[in-house]
Design a protein around this motif. Structure first.
Motif, mmCIF file in Angstrom:
data_model
loop_
_atom_site.group_PDB
_atom_site.id
_atom_site.type_symbol
_atom_site.label_atom_id
_atom_site.label_comp_id
_atom_site.label_asym_id
_atom_site.label_seq_id
_atom_site.Cartn_x
_atom_site.Cartn_y
_atom_site.Cartn_z
ATOM 1 N N GLU A 268 47.268 41.496 -2.338
ATOM 2 C CA GLU A 268 46.715 42.004 -3.592
ATOM 3 C C GLU A 268 46.583 40.892 -4.626
ATOM 4 O OE1 GLU A 268 45.496 45.088 -4.053
ATOM 5 O OE2 GLU A 268 45.957 45.385 -1.949
ATOM 6 N N GLU A 269 46.856 39.667 -4.229
ATOM 7 C CA GLU A 269 46.864 38.529 -5.142
ATOM 8 C C GLU A 269 45.444 38.059 -5.443
ATOM 9 O OE1 GLU A 269 48.710 34.009 -5.173
ATOM 10 O OE2 GLU A 269 49.303 35.413 -3.614
ATOM 11 N N VAL A 270 45.185 37.825 -6.722
ATOM 12 C CA VAL A 270 43.895 37.326 -7.183
ATOM 13 C C VAL A 270 44.145 36.000 -7.882
ATOM 14 C CG1 VAL A 270 41.951 37.784 -8.719
ATOM 15 C CG2 VAL A 270 42.976 39.651 -7.440
ATOM 16 N N LEU A 271 43.302 35.005 -7.606
ATOM 17 C CA LEU A 271 43.467 33.693 -8.223
ATOM 18 C C LEU A 271 42.911 33.714 -9.647
ATOM 19 C CD1 LEU A 271 42.488 31.332 -5.267
ATOM 20 C CD2 LEU A 271 44.681 32.412 -5.764
ATOM 21 N N GLN A 272 43.547 32.966 -10.519
ATOM 22 C CA GLN A 272 43.120 32.906 -11.915
ATOM 23 C C GLN A 272 42.001 31.878 -12.049
ATOM 24 O OE1 GLN A 272 46.432 32.493 -14.621
ATOM 25 N NE2 GLN A 272 47.784 33.487 -13.159
ATOM 26 N N ASN A 273 40.869 32.303 -12.572
ATOM 27 C CA ASN A 273 39.669 31.467 -12.610
ATOM 28 C C ASN A 273 39.832 30.188 -13.410
ATOM 29 O OD1 ASN A 273 38.511 33.393 -11.044
ATOM 30 N ND2 ASN A 273 36.990 34.052 -12.535
ATOM 31 N N LYS A 274 40.592 30.207 -14.475
ATOM 32 C CA LYS A 274 40.711 29.037 -15.351
ATOM 33 C C LYS A 274 41.703 28.000 -14.825
ATOM 34 C CE LYS A 274 37.935 30.548 -18.562
ATOM 35 N NZ LYS A 274 36.632 29.963 -18.709
ATOM 36 N N HIS A 275 42.490 28.352 -13.810
ATOM 37 C CA HIS A 275 43.488 27.429 -13.258
ATOM 38 C C HIS A 275 42.925 26.705 -12.037
ATOM 39 C CE1 HIS A 275 45.973 30.103 -15.684
ATOM 40 N NE2 HIS A 275 46.836 29.113 -15.729
ATOM 41 N N SER A 276 43.538 25.571 -11.719
ATOM 42 C CA SER A 276 43.090 24.849 -10.527
ATOM 43 C C SER A 276 43.498 25.627 -9.278
ATOM 44 C CB SER A 276 43.682 23.441 -10.499
ATOM 45 O OG SER A 276 45.066 23.499 -10.254
ATOM 46 N N LEU A 277 42.741 25.437 -8.235
ATOM 47 C CA LEU A 277 43.015 26.128 -6.973
ATOM 48 C C LEU A 277 44.425 25.806 -6.488
ATOM 49 C CD1 LEU A 277 41.681 27.910 -4.776
ATOM 50 C CD2 LEU A 277 41.001 25.802 -3.642
ATOM 51 N N GLY A 278 44.821 24.534 -6.583
ATOM 52 C CA GLY A 278 46.121 24.096 -6.089
ATOM 53 C C GLY A 278 47.306 24.528 -6.927
ATOM 54 N N SER A 279 47.072 25.112 -8.097
ATOM 55 C CA SER A 279 48.194 25.556 -8.939
ATOM 56 C C SER A 279 48.746 26.912 -8.510
ATOM 57 C CB SER A 279 47.771 25.619 -10.407
ATOM 58 O OG SER A 279 46.840 26.672 -10.604
ATOM 59 N N HIS A 280 48.046 27.592 -7.623
ATOM 60 C CA HIS A 280 48.484 28.912 -7.177
ATOM 61 C C HIS A 280 49.487 28.783 -6.029
ATOM 62 C CE1 HIS A 280 44.737 29.733 -9.313
ATOM 63 N NE2 HIS A 280 45.293 30.904 -9.591
ATOM 64 N N GLU A 281 50.533 29.609 -6.070
ATOM 65 C CA GLU A 281 51.614 29.541 -5.084
ATOM 66 C C GLU A 281 51.105 29.741 -3.660
ATOM 67 O OE1 GLU A 281 55.998 31.526 -4.183
ATOM 68 O OE2 GLU A 281 54.824 32.234 -5.883
ATOM 69 N N TYR A 282 50.168 30.654 -3.462
ATOM 70 C CA TYR A 282 49.620 30.911 -2.132
ATOM 71 C C TYR A 282 48.994 29.630 -1.561
ATOM 72 C CZ TYR A 282 46.278 32.338 1.421
ATOM 73 O OH TYR A 282 45.543 32.423 2.576
ATOM 74 N N ILE A 283 48.203 28.949 -2.352
ATOM 75 C CA ILE A 283 47.533 27.722 -1.916
ATOM 76 C C ILE A 283 48.574 26.647 -1.603
ATOM 77 C CG2 ILE A 283 45.886 25.917 -2.559
ATOM 78 C CD1 ILE A 283 44.611 28.716 -2.166
ATOM 79 N N GLN A 284 49.584 26.524 -2.452
ATOM 80 C CA GLN A 284 50.641 25.528 -2.233
ATOM 81 C C GLN A 284 51.374 25.788 -0.921
ATOM 82 O OE1 GLN A 284 53.089 25.661 -5.742
ATOM 83 N NE2 GLN A 284 51.404 25.032 -7.070
ATOM 84 N N ASN A 285 51.684 27.049 -0.638
ATOM 85 C CA ASN A 285 52.372 27.389 0.615
ATOM 86 C C ASN A 285 51.494 27.119 1.832
ATOM 87 O OD1 ASN A 285 54.861 28.125 -0.457
ATOM 88 N ND2 ASN A 285 54.189 30.218 -0.844
ATOM 89 N N CYS A 286 50.218 27.439 1.735
ATOM 90 C CA CYS A 286 49.310 27.168 2.857
ATOM 91 C C CYS A 286 49.233 25.672 3.129
ATOM 92 C CB CYS A 286 47.910 27.706 2.563
ATOM 93 S SG CYS A 286 47.782 29.494 2.685
ATOM 94 N N ARG A 287 49.162 24.885 2.088
ATOM 95 C CA ARG A 287 49.094 23.428 2.263
ATOM 96 C C ARG A 287 50.416 22.901 2.821
ATOM 97 N NH1 ARG A 287 47.658 20.883 -3.104
ATOM 98 N NH2 ARG A 287 47.367 19.022 -1.841
ATOM 99 N N LYS A 288 51.507 23.437 2.336
ATOM 100 C CA LYS A 288 52.825 22.976 2.788
ATOM 101 C C LYS A 288 53.025 23.244 4.272
ATOM 102 C CE LYS A 288 57.742 23.700 1.838
ATOM 103 N NZ LYS A 288 58.707 24.388 0.964
ATOM 104 N N TRP A 289 52.654 24.429 4.716
ATOM 105 C CA TRP A 289 52.884 24.828 6.106
ATOM 106 C C TRP A 289 51.641 24.615 6.971
ATOM 107 C CZ3 TRP A 289 57.752 24.871 6.654
ATOM 108 C CH2 TRP A 289 58.579 25.319 5.623
ATOM 109 N N GLU A 290 50.612 23.984 6.388
ATOM 110 C CA GLU A 290 49.358 23.694 7.092
ATOM 111 C C GLU A 290 48.732 24.957 7.675
ATOM 112 O OE1 GLU A 290 49.995 20.457 9.806
ATOM 113 O OE2 GLU A 290 50.305 19.023 8.187
ATOM 114 N N ASN A 291 48.759 26.032 6.890
ATOM 115 C CA ASN A 291 48.109 27.283 7.272
ATOM 116 C C ASN A 291 46.697 27.311 6.710
ATOM 117 O OD1 ASN A 291 50.442 28.221 8.516
ATOM 118 N ND2 ASN A 291 51.163 29.268 6.692
ATOM 119 N N GLU A 292 45.857 28.079 7.343
ATOM 120 C CA GLU A 292 44.488 28.241 6.871
ATOM 121 C C GLU A 292 44.489 29.024 5.561
ATOM 122 O OE1 GLU A 292 40.213 29.543 8.737
ATOM 123 O OE2 GLU A 292 42.000 30.594 9.429
#
Length: 147
Positions: free
Chosen positions: A49-73
């Motif tokens: 149900e998570e929606v990204l905030q348009n004014k923030h950078s893509l990488g500032s969102h926790e979901y994106i950080q976790n995907c990058r950390k664990w190399e998930n798509e």
């Protein structure tokens, strides 16, 4: 997975605002951009149900950080505001209303407002100590199996 070191595009994308990714995506799917209101779109995490905030950078969102950390798509869905469910969304009324913790604490099995006494804490620690001793005794009696 594509690494950021081998593809600098990935790094620049992650540091870009979400609204830039939205506008780039809309450029790919629409022929006439004069008819598109970019602010009426958002990116939603697929399966959440998570929606990204348009004014923030893509990488500032926790979901994106976790995907990058664990190399998930990273899986995102482009949605217009009109298709989003609003029944659980925060409203201006929510932000202005007072919170009654007593009302919500009554639903908790063991509210945090219990008094802590020296005797109660001593009993709790003694029970913990006894459980540790039982575990240690059982550890001594277990012999390793050799093949």
């Amino acid at each position: 997975p594509v690494s950021e070191t081998s593809h600098p595009f990935i790094h620049s994308l992650v540091s870009s605002p979400v609204e830039l990714l939205i506008s780039q995506t809309l450029c790919w799917v629409h022929d006439d951009l004069d008819q598109v209101d970019f602010s009426s779109y958002l990116l939603k995490v697929c399966g959440r149900e998570e929606v990204l905030q348009n004014k923030h950078s893509l990488g500032s969102h926790e979901y994106i950080q976790n995907c990058r950390k664990w190399e998930n798509e990273i899986t995102l869905q482009l949605l217009s505001h009109s298709t989003m469910r609003r029944d659980l969304a925060r409203s201006a009324e929510d932000d202005n209303s007072r919170i009654d913790l007593e009302k919500h604490l009554s639903h908790v099995d063991r509210p945090f407002r219990e008094n802590v006494t020296r005797q109660g804490l001593a009993d709790y620690l003694e029970g913990y100590h006894n459980q540790v001793n039982i575990c240690l005794e059982n550890e001594v009696h277990v012999l390793p199996v050799r093949a």
